[in-house]
Design a protein around this motif. Structure first.
Motif, PDB file in Angstrom:
ATOM      1  N   THR A  62       0.541  -1.212   0.005  1.00 18.23           N
ATOM      2  CA  THR A  62      -0.044   0.051   0.028  1.00 18.23           C
ATOM      3  C   THR A  62       0.744   1.156  -0.102  1.00 18.23           C
ATOM      4  O   THR A  62       0.426   2.196  -0.535  1.00 18.23           O
ATOM      5  CB  THR A  62      -0.978  -0.156   1.141  1.00 18.23           C
ATOM      6  OG1 THR A  62      -1.844  -1.109   1.121  1.00 18.23           O
ATOM      7  CG2 THR A  62      -1.839   1.112   1.134  1.00 18.23           C
TER       8      THR A  62
ATOM      9  N   LYS B 111       3.912   6.664  -3.808  1.00 18.90           N
ATOM     10  CA  LYS B 111       2.477   6.941  -3.774  1.00 18.90           C
ATOM     11  C   LYS B 111       1.708   5.943  -3.111  1.00 18.90           C
ATOM     12  O   LYS B 111       1.823   4.517  -3.477  1.00 18.90           O
ATOM     13  CB  LYS B 111       2.037   6.580  -5.357  1.00 18.90           C
ATOM     14  CG  LYS B 111       0.643   7.121  -5.618  1.00 18.90           C
ATOM     15  CD  LYS B 111       0.234   6.784  -7.282  1.00 18.90           C
ATOM     16  CE  LYS B 111      -1.318   6.856  -7.476  1.00 18.90           C
ATOM     17  NZ  LYS B 111      -1.512   6.399  -9.038  1.00 18.90           N
TER      18      LYS B 111
ATOM     19  N   ILE C 199      -1.354   3.798  -2.303  1.00 18.34           N
ATOM     20  CA  ILE C 199      -2.427   3.067  -2.966  1.00 18.34           C
ATOM     21  C   ILE C 199      -3.549   2.632  -2.202  1.00 18.34           C
ATOM     22  O   ILE C 199      -3.087   1.858  -1.177  1.00 18.34           O
ATOM     23  CB  ILE C 199      -1.881   1.915  -3.827  1.00 18.34           C
ATOM     24  CG1 ILE C 199      -0.976   2.542  -4.894  1.00 18.34           C
ATOM     25  CG2 ILE C 199      -3.017   1.299  -4.639  1.00 18.34           C
ATOM     26  CD1 ILE C 199      -0.078   1.581  -5.798  1.00 18.34           C
TER      27      ILE C 199
ATOM     28  N   ASP D   2      -7.704  -0.950  -4.366  1.00 16.23           N
ATOM     29  CA  ASP D   2      -7.114  -1.200  -5.464  1.00 16.23           C
ATOM     30  C   ASP D   2      -5.846  -2.265  -5.432  1.00 16.23           C
ATOM     31  O   ASP D   2      -5.514  -2.883  -6.270  1.00 16.23           O
ATOM     32  CB  ASP D   2      -6.429   0.196  -5.813  1.00 16.23           C
ATOM     33  CG  ASP D   2      -7.510   1.293  -6.013  1.00 16.23           C
ATOM     34  OD1 ASP D   2      -8.714   0.841  -6.441  1.00 16.23           O
ATOM     35  OD2 ASP D   2      -7.014   2.375  -6.107  1.00 16.23           O
TER      36      ASP D   2
ATOM     37  N   ASP E 128      -1.976   2.043 -11.251  1.00 14.56           N
ATOM     38  CA  ASP E 128      -1.730   1.658  -9.798  1.00 14.56           C
ATOM     39  C   ASP E 128      -1.662   0.014  -9.795  1.00 14.56           C
ATOM     40  O   ASP E 128      -0.867  -0.608  -9.022  1.00 14.56           O
ATOM     41  CB  ASP E 128      -3.035   1.769  -8.916  1.00 14.56           C
ATOM     42  CG  ASP E 128      -2.800   3.341  -8.715  1.00 14.56           C
ATOM     43  OD1 ASP E 128      -1.830   4.095  -8.667  1.00 14.56           O
ATOM     44  OD2 ASP E 128      -4.105   3.762  -8.288  1.00 14.56           O
TER      45      ASP E 128
END
Length: 326
Positions: free
Chosen positions: A25, A29, A31, A35, A49
């Motif tokens: 996660t 970045k 996420i 997702d 992603d």
């Protein structure tokens, strides 16, 4: 107070699962968990992603688990066969020897490339392990073994530093690898890993009965029919294979093999049959969490995972030394 039975194993597995989801996660970045789950069960190549998860973070997670398992097992075997609570592939110079041979092979010997790292790593780990055993003597005590390993680590590190100072371009290309990084293994675990990793695990399992008997003392183990020379040779082969795999994958990451066996003993006791199951799991868990810290502590920049394990393991090593002195 030790906790026994299925709650311990369930806690370890749940911890690995939660740490793995956290590892997938967070990063440069963040996420969302939803997702991440979709990327795992319903991968969409057009989703950026999903591509980050499958192409970068998931392979890095597998590398963390594999390297942590190798170092945890290697540290357990070294502490058992050396009767030394301070034994660790890094502290006893095995990782440094493997790193030295990799540097020599890539920077000094002509015609080699990164695909030769496994061969050089195994060779260096073997030479360093044999050197430490010879320096420690036929009946080494824990202090002499630790000092011999420290001398081997210092010598290998000094030669490595000299070679890199003479080759600035080589220093630039190997800088991340030399401080331990999980991001250098590529998109997938190399296919060469599995036979060596499996061989190291099999040697540990073959040797577990002899190592359990050896806990009672060398004379008692001999009276129980244990071949001490065979036990030590099998242990040496297992440590070389496991440490070589770890160094070839991620560079010389230290202190995992020191910390993990002690944590495992607190949870499952001293029986090698339990330890050889618990230490690879705990080693993978520790390295996953260390890599999470490495990627988030100074975000958006990234630390090498070996730096984080040194920050964790250094104080533990000092505490163990002080306890040993008392």
């Amino acid at each position: 107070m030790r906790v026994w039975g299925w709650p311990v194993w369930l806690s370890i597995m749940v911890g690995i699962g939660l740490a793995s989801m956290l590892h997938l996660t967070v990063g440069a970045k963040s996420i969302p968990w939803s997702d991440v789950w979709q990327a795992l069960v319903a991968y969409d190549p057009s989703n950026s992603d999903h591509s980050v998860i499958q192409g970068s973070r998931l392979p890095r997670l597998w590398v963390a688990m594999a390297v942590g398992a190798c170092l945890g097992l290697a540290g357990t075997i070294m502490q058992a066969v050396g009767d030394n609570p301070l034994a660790d592939p890094g502290i006893l110079g095995i990782n440094s020897g493997a790193a030295l041979f990799v540097v020599v092979g890539l920077l000094v010997l002509p015609g080699n490339d990164m695909s030769m790292i496994p061969l050089f790593a195994f060779s260096g780990a073997l030479v360093a392990a044999v050197g430490v055993m010879l320096l420690a003597g036929r009946t080494p005590n824990p202090v002499r073994l630790t000092l011999s390993g420290a001398m081997m680590a210092a010598l290998s590190g000094a030669i490595t530093a000299i070679l890199l100072l003479l080759d600035q371009q080589g220093l630039d290309s190997l800088r991340r690898w030399l401080t331990g990084s999980l991001g250098i293994a590529g998109a997938n675990l190399p296919t060469w890993l599995w036979p060596y990793l499996a061989a190291g695990v099999v040697l540990c399992l073959i040797n577990v009965r002899a190592l359990n008997a050896y806990r009672l003392g060398a004379q008692v183990a001999s009276s129980m029919g244990v071949n001490l020379l065979r036990m030590r040779l099998l242990s040496l082969a297992a440590v070389v294979l496991l440490s070589g795999c770890a160094v070839a994958l991620a560079g010389p990451i230290g202190f995992v093999g020191l910390v993990v066996p002690h944590a495992a003993r607190l949870l499952v006791g001293h029986d090698l049959r339990r330890l050889l199951l618990a230490t690879p799991l705990l080693g993978g868990l520790l390295l996953i969490l260390a890599d999470v810290v490495a990627r988030t502590l100074v975000s958006p920049y990234e630390l090498n995972t070996g730096i984080v394990t040194a920050l964790i393991g250094g104080p533990v090593f000092v505490a163990l030394v002080l306890r040993k002195m008392k």
